[in-house]
Design a protein around this motif. Sequence first.
Motif, PDB file in Angstrom:
ATOM      1  N   THR A 110       0.839  -1.198   0.000  1.00 38.05           N
ATOM      2  CA  THR A 110       0.000   0.000   0.000  1.00 38.05           C
ATOM      3  C   THR A 110       0.873   1.247   0.000  1.00 38.05           C
ATOM      4  OG1 THR A 110      -0.051   0.176   2.406  1.00 38.05           O
ATOM      5  CG2 THR A 110      -1.756  -1.187   1.396  1.00 38.05           C
ATOM      6  N   GLN A 111       0.282   2.354  -0.408  1.00 41.25           N
ATOM      7  CA  GLN A 111       1.014   3.615  -0.470  1.00 41.25           C
ATOM      8  C   GLN A 111       1.489   4.054   0.915  1.00 41.25           C
ATOM      9  OE1 GLN A 111      -0.458   6.742  -3.049  1.00 41.25           O
ATOM     10  NE2 GLN A 111      -2.030   5.399  -3.820  1.00 41.25           N
ATOM     11  N   ALA A 112       0.641   3.801   1.932  1.00 39.09           N
ATOM     12  CA  ALA A 112       0.996   4.228   3.285  1.00 39.09           C
ATOM     13  C   ALA A 112       2.266   3.519   3.747  1.00 39.09           C
ATOM     14  CB  ALA A 112      -0.154   3.933   4.243  1.00 39.09           C
ATOM     15  N   VAL A 113       2.313   2.202   3.536  1.00 44.02           N
ATOM     16  CA  VAL A 113       3.495   1.429   3.927  1.00 44.02           C
ATOM     17  C   VAL A 113       4.717   1.931   3.175  1.00 44.02           C
ATOM     18  CG1 VAL A 113       4.575  -0.834   3.719  1.00 44.02           C
ATOM     19  CG2 VAL A 113       2.247  -0.650   4.582  1.00 44.02           C
ATOM     20  N   ALA A 114       4.533   2.192   1.880  1.00 44.29           N
ATOM     21  CA  ALA A 114       5.664   2.613   1.055  1.00 44.29           C
ATOM     22  C   ALA A 114       6.260   3.916   1.575  1.00 44.29           C
ATOM     23  CB  ALA A 114       5.211   2.771  -0.385  1.00 44.29           C
ATOM     24  N   MET A 115       5.399   4.870   1.914  1.00 39.96           N
ATOM     25  CA  MET A 115       5.910   6.167   2.359  1.00 39.96           C
ATOM     26  C   MET A 115       6.605   6.052   3.715  1.00 39.96           C
ATOM     27  SD  MET A 115       3.001   8.803   1.057  1.00 39.96           S
ATOM     28  CE  MET A 115       3.977  10.250   1.371  1.00 39.96           C
ATOM     29  N   LEU A 116       5.990   5.296   4.629  1.00 39.50           N
ATOM     30  CA  LEU A 116       6.623   5.110   5.932  1.00 39.50           C
ATOM     31  C   LEU A 116       7.974   4.432   5.790  1.00 39.50           C
ATOM     32  CD1 LEU A 116       3.665   4.130   8.269  1.00 39.50           C
ATOM     33  CD2 LEU A 116       5.114   6.147   8.383  1.00 39.50           C
ATOM     34  N   ALA A 117       8.011   3.413   4.940  1.00 34.02           N
ATOM     35  CA  ALA A 117       9.273   2.687   4.740  1.00 34.02           C
ATOM     36  C   ALA A 117      10.326   3.619   4.155  1.00 34.02           C
ATOM     37  CB  ALA A 117       9.045   1.493   3.819  1.00 34.02           C
ATOM     38  N   ALA A 118       9.923   4.458   3.211  1.00 37.88           N
ATOM     39  CA  ALA A 118      10.884   5.368   2.586  1.00 37.88           C
ATOM     40  C   ALA A 118      11.451   6.338   3.612  1.00 37.88           C
ATOM     41  CB  ALA A 118      10.222   6.122   1.443  1.00 37.88           C
ATOM     42  N   ILE A 119      10.602   6.838   4.489  1.00 42.75           N
ATOM     43  CA  ILE A 119      11.075   7.785   5.503  1.00 42.75           C
ATOM     44  C   ILE A 119      12.025   7.088   6.477  1.00 42.75           C
ATOM     45  CG2 ILE A 119      10.364   9.231   7.441  1.00 42.75           C
ATOM     46  CD1 ILE A 119       7.752   9.764   5.893  1.00 42.75           C
ATOM     47  N   THR A 120      11.596   5.908   6.947  1.00 46.24           N
ATOM     48  CA  THR A 120      12.407   5.191   7.924  1.00 46.24           C
ATOM     49  C   THR A 120      13.765   4.807   7.343  1.00 46.24           C
ATOM     50  OG1 THR A 120      10.313   4.198   8.516  1.00 46.24           O
ATOM     51  CG2 THR A 120      12.248   3.377   9.653  1.00 46.24           C
ATOM     52  N   MET A 121      13.755   4.349   6.105  1.00 49.77           N
ATOM     53  CA  MET A 121      15.006   3.865   5.521  1.00 49.77           C
ATOM     54  C   MET A 121      15.983   4.993   5.208  1.00 49.77           C
ATOM     55  SD  MET A 121      13.717   0.916   2.958  1.00 49.77           S
ATOM     56  CE  MET A 121      15.326   0.660   2.240  1.00 49.77           C
ATOM     57  N   THR A 122      15.478   6.207   5.028  1.00 49.27           N
ATOM     58  CA  THR A 122      16.394   7.285   4.665  1.00 49.27           C
ATOM     59  C   THR A 122      16.775   8.137   5.873  1.00 49.27           C
ATOM     60  OG1 THR A 122      14.498   8.580   3.993  1.00 49.27           O
ATOM     61  CG2 THR A 122      15.702   7.432   2.274  1.00 49.27           C
ATOM     62  N   VAL A 123      15.780   8.666   6.573  1.00 43.94           N
ATOM     63  CA  VAL A 123      16.075   9.653   7.610  1.00 43.94           C
ATOM     64  C   VAL A 123      16.892   9.074   8.758  1.00 43.94           C
ATOM     65  CG1 VAL A 123      15.097  11.177   9.314  1.00 43.94           C
ATOM     66  CG2 VAL A 123      14.065  11.011   7.076  1.00 43.94           C
ATOM     67  N   LEU A 124      16.401   7.972   9.340  1.00 47.90           N
ATOM     68  CA  LEU A 124      17.038   7.465  10.556  1.00 47.90           C
ATOM     69  C   LEU A 124      18.506   7.133  10.359  1.00 47.90           C
ATOM     70  CD1 LEU A 124      14.352   5.399  12.432  1.00 47.90           C
ATOM     71  CD2 LEU A 124      15.635   7.387  13.202  1.00 47.90           C
ATOM     72  N   PRO A 125      18.833   6.194   9.462  1.00 44.71           N
ATOM     73  CA  PRO A 125      20.245   5.848   9.334  1.00 44.71           C
ATOM     74  C   PRO A 125      21.091   7.025   8.853  1.00 44.71           C
ATOM     75  CG  PRO A 125      18.890   4.590   7.774  1.00 44.71           C
ATOM     76  CD  PRO A 125      17.970   5.380   8.604  1.00 44.71           C
ATOM     77  N   SER A 126      20.539   7.851   7.970  1.00 46.49           N
ATOM     78  CA  SER A 126      21.349   8.945   7.438  1.00 46.49           C
ATOM     79  C   SER A 126      21.657   9.967   8.526  1.00 46.49           C
ATOM     80  CB  SER A 126      20.633   9.644   6.294  1.00 46.49           C
ATOM     81  OG  SER A 126      20.219   8.711   5.349  1.00 46.49           O
ATOM     82  N   MET A 127      20.707  10.173   9.399  1.00 48.97           N
ATOM     83  CA  MET A 127      20.869  11.154  10.457  1.00 48.97           C
ATOM     84  C   MET A 127      21.948  10.701  11.438  1.00 48.97           C
ATOM     85  SD  MET A 127      18.367  13.558  11.308  1.00 48.97           S
ATOM     86  CE  MET A 127      18.050  14.723  12.551  1.00 48.97           C
ATOM     87  N   LEU A 128      21.894   9.409  11.799  1.00 46.48           N
ATOM     88  CA  LEU A 128      22.729   8.938  12.894  1.00 46.48           C
ATOM     89  C   LEU A 128      24.056   8.338  12.450  1.00 46.48           C
ATOM     90  CD1 LEU A 128      19.877   7.337  14.996  1.00 46.48           C
ATOM     91  CD2 LEU A 128      20.941   9.581  15.257  1.00 46.48           C
ATOM     92  N   MET A 129      24.051   7.675  11.297  1.00 44.64           N
ATOM     93  CA  MET A 129      25.228   6.872  10.996  1.00 44.64           C
ATOM     94  C   MET A 129      26.005   7.291   9.753  1.00 44.64           C
ATOM     95  SD  MET A 129      24.180   3.082  12.148  1.00 44.64           S
ATOM     96  CE  MET A 129      22.467   3.013  11.751  1.00 44.64           C
TER      97      MET A 129
END
Lengths: 241, 363, 314
Positions: free
Chosen positions: B274-293
């Motif tokens: 679903t679109q909702a899952v896709a958007m959440l996954a995209a945010i999680t996969m980019t922001v979190l690791p990029s911010m911290l690591m």
Amino acid sequence: MSVEVQGLTKNFGDFAAVDHVSFSVEKGEIFGFLGANGAGKTTTIRMLCGLLEPSEGTGTVAGFDINRQYSKIKHRIGYMSQKFSLYNDLTAWENIEFYGGIYGLKDKEIQERSRELFAIIGLEELKNKLTSSIPMGWKQRLALCASLLHDPEIIFLDEPTSGVDPLSRRNFWKLIYQLSDMGKTVFVTTHYMDEAEYCHRLSIMKQGRIIEMDNPRSLKEKYQVKTMQDVFLASVRGEAK
Amino acid sequence: MKRSFLSIVRKELIHIFRDKQSLFMVLTMPLLMLLLYGYAITLDMKAIDIIIADHSAGPESRELIRHIEATDFFKVSVYRGGVAHIGELFQNREAQCILEIPRDYGESIRTGIPVQLQLSIDASDPNAANFIQNYVSRVATLSFAGYKGLFTVEPRVFYNPDMRSAPFFIPGLIALILLLICALLTSIAIVREKESGTMEQLLVSPVKPVQIILGKVLPYTFLGFFDGLMILIVGSLLFDVPIQGSVLLIMAMMLIYVVTGLSLGMLVSTVAKTQAVAMLAAITMTVLPSMLMSGFIFPISSMPEIFQLVSRIIPATYFIEIIRGIVLKGNDLHNLYKPASILLGLDAVLIALSIRAFKIRLE
Amino acid sequence: MSHSDRETVLEARDFVKNYGEVKAVRGVSFSVQKGEIFGLIGPDGGGKTSLMRSLVSLLKIDGGELYFKGQAVSGNPDYVRRNIGYMPQRFSLYQDMSVAENLRFFADLFNVDRDLAETRIEELYGFSGLKPFASRKAGALSGGMKQKLALSCMLVHSPDVVVLDEPTFGVDPVSRSEFWQILGKLKEEGTSILVSTAYMDEADLCDRVGLMFNGRILIVDEPSALPERYPGKLYSVRTDEPHLVHDALEESGLCGECNLFGEGVHLTLADGTAESRIGDLLRENNLAFESFEAIESGIEDLFLRLMKGDGDER
């Protein structure tokens, strides 16, 4: 023979959505599929179009093997799905251009083909309207037009007239007859029993199996009833003869 | 089959420009993020409360105090007498540090005997404590400069002489925002067609997965690139970040990086239901690791080893290295071919994965 | 039978609904009496959904007024919502919840007392035959059963007026007839029902119908009275080649109306055409036909006729 399948089966887990179905359809025939929701009509059509892989069974569509020559079949069939399959944010013409394009048609070919089709279908004045603003009856015709651009031999129509007004439904069936007269084979599923009468031949499906297959007249004689509605109800309830 | 590909590109362009609301979001969201994060994340400190207890009260100590007051780093309160309860001052947040100038300060300076100043720092924020210590030493050293016989270290700071944090953070922030936006752009590209039913129509046509994937990535590349350029220019001007190296080189690298983000989103879109899952996954996969690591805030070299390994598969790591190199150090391609080729490799791998993950049937 | 002596539960007076430029409902008046099944019949895009949504206070009214049990809908949305049962179009419930969980959720939503709710749910199981599926997830039900569950959910708070928007859409004929049997039982309980459908054949199952098209209600009457409303005399040609016969008749100019119908063609004669000309024409064209006779019009005949009178095809 336009379409021929033997023992076609589709399992979803333990559930056989289509259970050893066999039939053959001739060129130019209008072949109707009736059945309750979940009886296997859509699954059957999807297997013939290559959208689903058969679990079992063999067959040919337009002379090509449904299990192996899947990509060759794609060029020779047109498909209009149950769900409305045009882009609402594109105009009628942009949709046509797009579908022509993905079949590899040149701009000139799209122009010529669509001019012919628009003339038959009567879409000319809607060309530049956004699809979302086009009335339902016309949308169906536009969707049909989009699926005919590459001049397919066989056309699969999955509930093409759901929710469409009586006049538009009739106009749509006129088109189906014209296609049949042009030698194209038409597969169609419907919930409207009067439309079932328009088919050359019908198959009635129940729980994944074909329980009846004949022309409308013979079916009515067999069940000794006057309408296809009654044939359908009697056959599905298992009240043969 | 070039035609099928072009048809898809053209259709996607229509989608992009006809949906004004989404287009507006795509253009304003990165700017907004740049402004908010740009102003919020800064390690430059100002107006540190310092109490100076001047036991000497001579012209030399007054000069030292003048030097300290002259920077906007400190907000000075001078105590004539001693300071009795240091702990209490810190507890009540009356000061973050206390400098005590000894009674014999003036005399020691005049006779050239080394002096010891007592600096007490509230180190509950160790980062700040560090800064304060460095700063006080620098200022004190400066004020001694006129006197002979003292041993001084004169540091030479390269690339960011004022040691402002903006030139360090803004390039990293651009990398972060760009990856997020690009991944979001494509994350719904395929799943949207699955939901609306048009995918079914595409699948019965002879069009190939590679044409669909590339046909969707290409138009969004323009959009993502435009976004990147926009935040680069705004970020550079607004936060006063001069670009030492070649702007053209940044643009070329940005193009590679935009495709990385887009193909990451594309991969998400082929797998998501679903679109909702896709958007959440995209945010999680980019922001979190990029911010911290990715080395955006914390240096990679000080991370646990396992995180260091993870940081190597994060696209932002490489682009941050590249853009900081160009903006701060004026690197040219010769210095950057390694991270650049890794990014290119990531592009190829992600697109190949998306094509493989693209289901040509409905199941 | 006269309805004037009965209590009116729902009423529209010159109701108008626009979406920007688009006129969805263009001045509609009708009423639903206590204890009757009133069918709004017509194709998609005719304004049925807009009318129903407005009746249950979900849309702003752009002209005229709607009434629920004598009270204006526009001023009393809370009263309307508390007392009416409304089943929206293609209502799909919570797919990940079981049948029983869905029912209990709707009971809680309408503040139905726990014990009372359990009794009511049992009663509804009786109606719908859903009892054996109580623990099945709604998503795993067939289309027909989903619709029955949706109906049950809406009946949990025992409303005596219900509004159903195309409850049988996309449902197969067997499930459709079962669904209508449930509506019949509800009516016997004294429930008033306003139901919309695009299936013309469902008209006969209603007490009264309104044919709705292009934002207007073209006619309101009892189904049995509809044939009399057909202007002119209708004939049927039965044949195995309906579309060839249809094309020949249409080109001949002998007919007023000329429409394909399942087993043949329905037509009216153009002014000055003798009955015998039709048979002659078909024989001249070597078109075989079984019979040519006058028939009583069905609702679809009437609809096709009224649609043409309404001007633009939509």
